[in-house]
Design a protein around this motif. Sequence first.
Motif, PDB file in Angstrom:
ATOM      1  N   UNK A 280       0.830  -1.210   0.000  1.00  0.00           N
ATOM      2  CA  UNK A 280       0.000   0.000   0.000  1.00  0.00           C
ATOM      3  C   UNK A 280       0.860   1.253   0.000  1.00  0.00           C
ATOM      4  N   UNK A 281       2.011   1.201   0.667  1.00  0.00           N
ATOM      5  CA  UNK A 281       2.949   2.324   0.613  1.00  0.00           C
ATOM      6  C   UNK A 281       3.383   2.577  -0.824  1.00  0.00           C
ATOM      7  N   UNK A 282       3.699   1.503  -1.543  1.00  0.00           N
ATOM      8  CA  UNK A 282       4.140   1.641  -2.932  1.00  0.00           C
ATOM      9  C   UNK A 282       3.012   2.145  -3.822  1.00  0.00           C
ATOM     10  N   UNK A 283       1.797   1.712  -3.552  1.00  0.00           N
ATOM     11  CA  UNK A 283       0.651   2.217  -4.328  1.00  0.00           C
ATOM     12  C   UNK A 283       0.487   3.723  -4.116  1.00  0.00           C
ATOM     13  N   UNK A 284       0.537   4.133  -2.854  1.00  0.00           N
ATOM     14  CA  UNK A 284       0.386   5.569  -2.562  1.00  0.00           C
ATOM     15  C   UNK A 284       1.537   6.362  -3.158  1.00  0.00           C
ATOM     16  N   UNK A 285       2.720   5.808  -3.074  1.00  0.00           N
ATOM     17  CA  UNK A 285       3.881   6.488  -3.634  1.00  0.00           C
ATOM     18  C   UNK A 285       3.716   6.704  -5.132  1.00  0.00           C
ATOM     19  N   UNK A 286       3.249   5.680  -5.824  1.00  0.00           N
ATOM     20  CA  UNK A 286       3.038   5.807  -7.272  1.00  0.00           C
ATOM     21  C   UNK A 286       2.035   6.926  -7.572  1.00  0.00           C
ATOM     22  N   UNK A 287       0.940   6.942  -6.831  1.00  0.00           N
ATOM     23  CA  UNK A 287      -0.088   7.968  -7.028  1.00  0.00           C
ATOM     24  C   UNK A 287       0.465   9.363  -6.736  1.00  0.00           C
ATOM     25  N   UNK A 288       1.215   9.488  -5.650  1.00  0.00           N
ATOM     26  CA  UNK A 288       1.761  10.800  -5.265  1.00  0.00           C
ATOM     27  C   UNK A 288       2.787  11.302  -6.283  1.00  0.00           C
ATOM     28  N   UNK A 289       3.609  10.390  -6.797  1.00  0.00           N
ATOM     29  CA  UNK A 289       4.631  10.816  -7.755  1.00  0.00           C
ATOM     30  C   UNK A 289       4.022  11.172  -9.109  1.00  0.00           C
ATOM     31  N   UNK A 290       3.007  10.456  -9.516  1.00  0.00           N
ATOM     32  CA  UNK A 290       2.320  10.818 -10.765  1.00  0.00           C
ATOM     33  C   UNK A 290       1.661  12.193 -10.621  1.00  0.00           C
ATOM     34  N   UNK A 291       1.082  12.459  -9.437  1.00  0.00           N
ATOM     35  CA  UNK A 291       0.480  13.776  -9.194  1.00  0.00           C
ATOM     36  C   UNK A 291       1.532  14.875  -9.234  1.00  0.00           C
ATOM     37  N   UNK A 292       2.737  14.559  -8.753  1.00  0.00           N
ATOM     38  CA  UNK A 292       3.798  15.573  -8.696  1.00  0.00           C
ATOM     39  C   UNK A 292       4.496  15.774 -10.026  1.00  0.00           C
ATOM     40  N   UNK A 293       4.754  14.687 -10.747  1.00  0.00           N
ATOM     41  CA  UNK A 293       5.585  14.759 -11.948  1.00  0.00           C
ATOM     42  C   UNK A 293       4.840  14.472 -13.246  1.00  0.00           C
ATOM     43  N   UNK A 294       3.610  13.987 -13.158  1.00  0.00           N
ATOM     44  CA  UNK A 294       2.917  13.544 -14.359  1.00  0.00           C
ATOM     45  C   UNK A 294       3.341  12.125 -14.721  1.00  0.00           C
ATOM     46  N   UNK A 295       2.698  11.588 -15.742  1.00  0.00           N
ATOM     47  CA  UNK A 295       3.019  10.234 -16.170  1.00  0.00           C
ATOM     48  C   UNK A 295       4.376  10.218 -16.881  1.00  0.00           C
ATOM     49  N   UNK A 296       5.148   9.183 -16.612  1.00  0.00           N
ATOM     50  CA  UNK A 296       6.414   8.959 -17.308  1.00  0.00           C
ATOM     51  C   UNK A 296       6.344   7.564 -17.904  1.00  0.00           C
ATOM     52  N   UNK A 297       5.820   7.470 -19.099  1.00  0.00           N
ATOM     53  CA  UNK A 297       5.545   6.181 -19.730  1.00  0.00           C
ATOM     54  C   UNK A 297       6.445   5.996 -20.943  1.00  0.00           C
ATOM     55  N   UNK A 298       7.082   4.852 -21.009  1.00  0.00           N
ATOM     56  CA  UNK A 298       7.947   4.534 -22.142  1.00  0.00           C
ATOM     57  C   UNK A 298       7.070   4.050 -23.307  1.00  0.00           C
ATOM     58  N   UNK A 299       7.018   4.802 -24.424  1.00  0.00           N
ATOM     59  CA  UNK A 299       6.185   4.379 -25.551  1.00  0.00           C
ATOM     60  C   UNK A 299       6.690   3.052 -26.118  1.00  0.00           C
ATOM     61  N   UNK A 300       5.787   2.227 -26.662  1.00  0.00           N
ATOM     62  CA  UNK A 300       6.204   0.941 -27.230  1.00  0.00           C
ATOM     63  C   UNK A 300       7.322   1.076 -28.259  1.00  0.00           C
ATOM     64  N   UNK A 301       7.298   2.158 -29.052  1.00  0.00           N
ATOM     65  CA  UNK A 301       8.321   2.306 -30.091  1.00  0.00           C
ATOM     66  C   UNK A 301       9.677   2.723 -29.520  1.00  0.00           C
ATOM     67  N   UNK A 302       9.742   2.998 -28.216  1.00  0.00           N
ATOM     68  CA  UNK A 302      11.007   3.327 -27.566  1.00  0.00           C
ATOM     69  C   UNK A 302      11.622   2.110 -26.868  1.00  0.00           C
ATOM     70  N   UNK A 303      10.919   0.995 -26.915  1.00  0.00           N
ATOM     71  CA  UNK A 303      11.481  -0.227 -26.351  1.00  0.00           C
ATOM     72  C   UNK A 303      12.452  -0.823 -27.363  1.00  0.00           C
ATOM     73  N   UNK A 304      13.691  -0.987 -26.942  1.00  0.00           N
ATOM     74  CA  UNK A 304      14.728  -1.472 -27.831  1.00  0.00           C
ATOM     75  C   UNK A 304      14.918  -2.971 -27.654  1.00  0.00           C
ATOM     76  N   UNK A 305      15.738  -3.557 -28.500  1.00  0.00           N
ATOM     77  CA  UNK A 305      15.992  -5.001 -28.416  1.00  0.00           C
ATOM     78  C   UNK A 305      16.694  -5.325 -27.098  1.00  0.00           C
ATOM     79  N   UNK A 306      16.554  -6.552 -26.598  1.00  0.00           N
ATOM     80  CA  UNK A 306      17.260  -6.934 -25.363  1.00  0.00           C
ATOM     81  C   UNK A 306      18.765  -6.756 -25.479  1.00  0.00           C
ATOM     82  N   UNK A 307      19.318  -7.028 -26.652  1.00  0.00           N
ATOM     83  CA  UNK A 307      20.761  -6.886 -26.842  1.00  0.00           C
ATOM     84  C   UNK A 307      21.190  -5.426 -26.708  1.00  0.00           C
ATOM     85  N   UNK A 308      20.405  -4.515 -27.279  1.00  0.00           N
ATOM     86  CA  UNK A 308      20.708  -3.082 -27.182  1.00  0.00           C
ATOM     87  C   UNK A 308      20.660  -2.633 -25.716  1.00  0.00           C
TER      88      UNK A 308
END
Length: 232
Positions: free
Chosen positions: A12-40
């Motif tokens: 529950x601490x981690x859930x609240x932390x996620x909510x609080x940080x999204x409220x503070x910084x906005x969403x930080x989501x890696x778009x699918x096209x930014x996912x590189x190969x495992x080797x990279x």
Amino acid sequence: MQLPLGTDPRSDVLRRLQTDLIAAFGRIIRPPDKRRSPEWVLVHGVIGAQTKTAASNASTDGLLEKYGSWEAVAKVPVEQLEALLQRQTFPRVAAQRLSDCLNAIIAARGRVDLRQLSNLETADAIAWLETLPGVARKNAAGVMNASTFNRKAIVIDGHHRRIMQRMGVVPATADTAKTYDTLMPILPQEWSAEDMDEHHLLLKKLGQTHCRPRRPDCAQCPARADCRTAKG
């Protein structure tokens, strides 16, 4: 006895932390096209110690652009690799680790190809990656989570570990592997691999802004409500 995934009160601490940080910084989501190969992602991690992400991105892309394949990079003398890795904080160390790592994969697999890890459980894949020269838990988890594998594994950098220690979520003496082993069973069970990736990126942002190594700004920190250190 280990609790089922996500039932520990710290979840529950981690859930609240996620909510609080999204409220503070906005969403930080890696778009699918930014996912590189495992080797990279592996190479990026091997050469990236204490180096800004943008510099490591440029170095990793530059190597692949210059030589065309990771097998070709593996044949480059360490001295030449060092000259090409001057963006890195420790270019000599990065060059040696990269050469050793790529050649170890070729010795084991015949080429630089990590596709076989998709057939393994995530923990087993991470254990295999950690047998490679220069690969520790942060990089191994990054290969599984931040690449096209998109697996449930939490990436722990210095910011993330420090914040979890200060909040009292993990022991104060926990290293990266211990932090990972402590967090994985208590991550909210509903979190996806993408949620875990965003959690890492949000914690990194928090560590760069408020929860700095020295003189943390506890009074303005969005995590202060659940932080043992902030409460004094």
